[in-house]
Design an enzyme around this catalytic site. Sequence first.
Site, PDB file in Angstrom:
ATOM      1  CB  THR A 251      -0.838   0.023   1.296  1.00 33.93           C
ATOM      2  OG1 THR A 251      -1.663  -1.094   1.283  1.00 33.93           O
ATOM      3  CG2 THR A 251      -1.647   1.282   1.427  1.00 33.93           C
TER       4      THR A 251
ATOM      5  NE  ARG B 211      -8.017  -8.201   3.139  1.00 38.93           N
ATOM      6  CZ  ARG B 211      -7.010  -7.331   3.021  1.00 38.93           C
ATOM      7  NH1 ARG B 211      -7.131  -6.308   2.219  1.00 38.93           N
ATOM      8  NH2 ARG B 211      -5.913  -7.509   3.693  1.00 38.93           N
TER       9      ARG B 211
ATOM     10  CG  ASP C  50      -3.695  -2.211   6.899  1.00 38.98           C
ATOM     11  OD1 ASP C  50      -3.945  -2.757   5.795  1.00 38.98           O
ATOM     12  OD2 ASP C  50      -2.597  -1.711   7.170  1.00 38.98           O
TER      13      ASP C  50
ATOM     14  CB  THR D  25       2.440  -0.600   4.137  1.00 42.60           C
ATOM     15  OG1 THR D  25       2.371  -1.554   3.069  1.00 42.60           O
ATOM     16  CG2 THR D  25       3.876  -0.499   4.610  1.00 42.60           C
ATOM     17  N   GLY D  26       1.237  -3.449   5.052  1.00 39.82           N
ATOM     18  CA  GLY D  26       1.541  -4.829   5.407  1.00 39.82           C
ATOM     19  C   GLY D  26       0.322  -5.721   5.413  1.00 39.82           C
TER      20      GLY D  26
ATOM     21  N   GLY E  76      -2.776  -6.557   6.146  1.00 36.42           N
ATOM     22  CA  GLY E  76      -3.865  -5.741   6.656  1.00 36.42           C
ATOM     23  C   GLY E  76      -4.867  -6.476   7.525  1.00 36.42           C
TER      24      GLY E  76
HETATM   25  C1  SD4 Z   1      -4.168  -4.605   2.812  1.00 37.34           C
HETATM   26  N1  SD4 Z   1      -2.519  -3.347   3.934  1.00 37.34           N
HETATM   27  O1  SD4 Z   1      -5.195  -4.454   2.185  1.00 37.34           O
HETATM   28  C2  SD4 Z   1      -3.163  -3.570   2.676  1.00 37.34           C
HETATM   29  C3  SD4 Z   1      -2.183  -4.007   1.694  1.00 37.34           C
HETATM   30  C4  SD4 Z   1      -1.009  -3.368   2.045  1.00 37.34           C
HETATM   31  O2  SD4 Z   1       0.036  -2.235   3.155  1.00 37.34           O
HETATM   32  O3  SD4 Z   1       0.047  -3.278   1.974  1.00 37.34           O
HETATM   33  N2  SD4 Z   1      -1.075  -2.662   2.885  1.00 37.34           N
HETATM   34  O4  SD4 Z   1      -3.908  -5.570   3.524  1.00 37.34           O
END
Ligand code: SD4
Length: 321
Positions: free
Chosen positions: A184, A212, A215, A235-236, A238
Amino acid sequence: ETNIPIVITTWSFTNSTVKAWEVLNNGGTALDAVEQGASVCEDQQCDGTVGYGGSPDENGETTLDALIMNGRTMNIGAVGGLRRIKHAISVARHVLDHTKHSFLVGELATQFAVEMGFQEESLTTSVSKKLWMKWHNEHHCQPNFWLNVSPDPTRNCGPYQKHEYSQHLLKKSHLNVDRFNHDTIGMVAIDQHGDIAAGTSTNGAKYKIPGRIGDSPIPGSGAYADNDVGGAAATGDGDVMLRFLPSFLTVEEMRRGSSPTDAAKTAVARIASHYPDFMGAVVALKNDGEYGAACHGINTFPYVVYDKKHSSYQIVNVSCS
Ligand code: SD4
């Protein structure tokens, strides 16, 4: 001497950062910097994880999540599961600017966007179609949306088989393989007036169950800003991260006197103490211009800074826990 205005961005999304800096350097607001900066990634499909044509869901559709927060008014706009509209963060901005509400979702968020003048168009591309096809061929319980056929009748596709992706999420090894499934864009900016804004934009997780939300669009989770303290963005993974409101916790730790780096570390460590295998990162910016980040589950995490002290962007590589 101050380094404000300043913008920080998750990952190596330099084009977005440069755009946000141009807005700030021309005297623009932090909100405009975050919106226009993230829009660049939505147009350029950064890493395939922001904007159209990435992360198809179980049905092959790309949907978008975005959030923008004004740290002066403590107001937000957010969209989740937005369909057929490319500029999710701008729709979020319209929710912020033109409604009393905070968060719109799904088909009805699309309706709002269309009423506000946004163009409706497919978010599917040959790339997202190919991704989905490959995944589908390995998961025969999915109805084949593109070929217009039903699930493989030789398999007993009950509700749990149908959602094999969520089954996979339960397996650690799958998370390890799929690390960079999640990139993200998250941004935090301070403008010349000292106003702070934060925001995110993402197409979420690959092969997610339709509906779905991660985060990224959740205030306090994907991003948070408060002029009195600073801002943060995450980010990560979520699905795990949103349970811990890491951006809110980071800002609250800074409010209690932590440095941005220590605050982000506290938020990341909180998640890791429950989910040692999670992958994620938090960037943090204090209202005096000090910044930092923390990360977990990968070797290094890059983020981008552009501030008044430098004539170009800087990429900072953080070693993760
Ligand atoms: C998610 N967090 O939808 C988002 C994807 C992503 O950093 O990197 N988020 O899970």
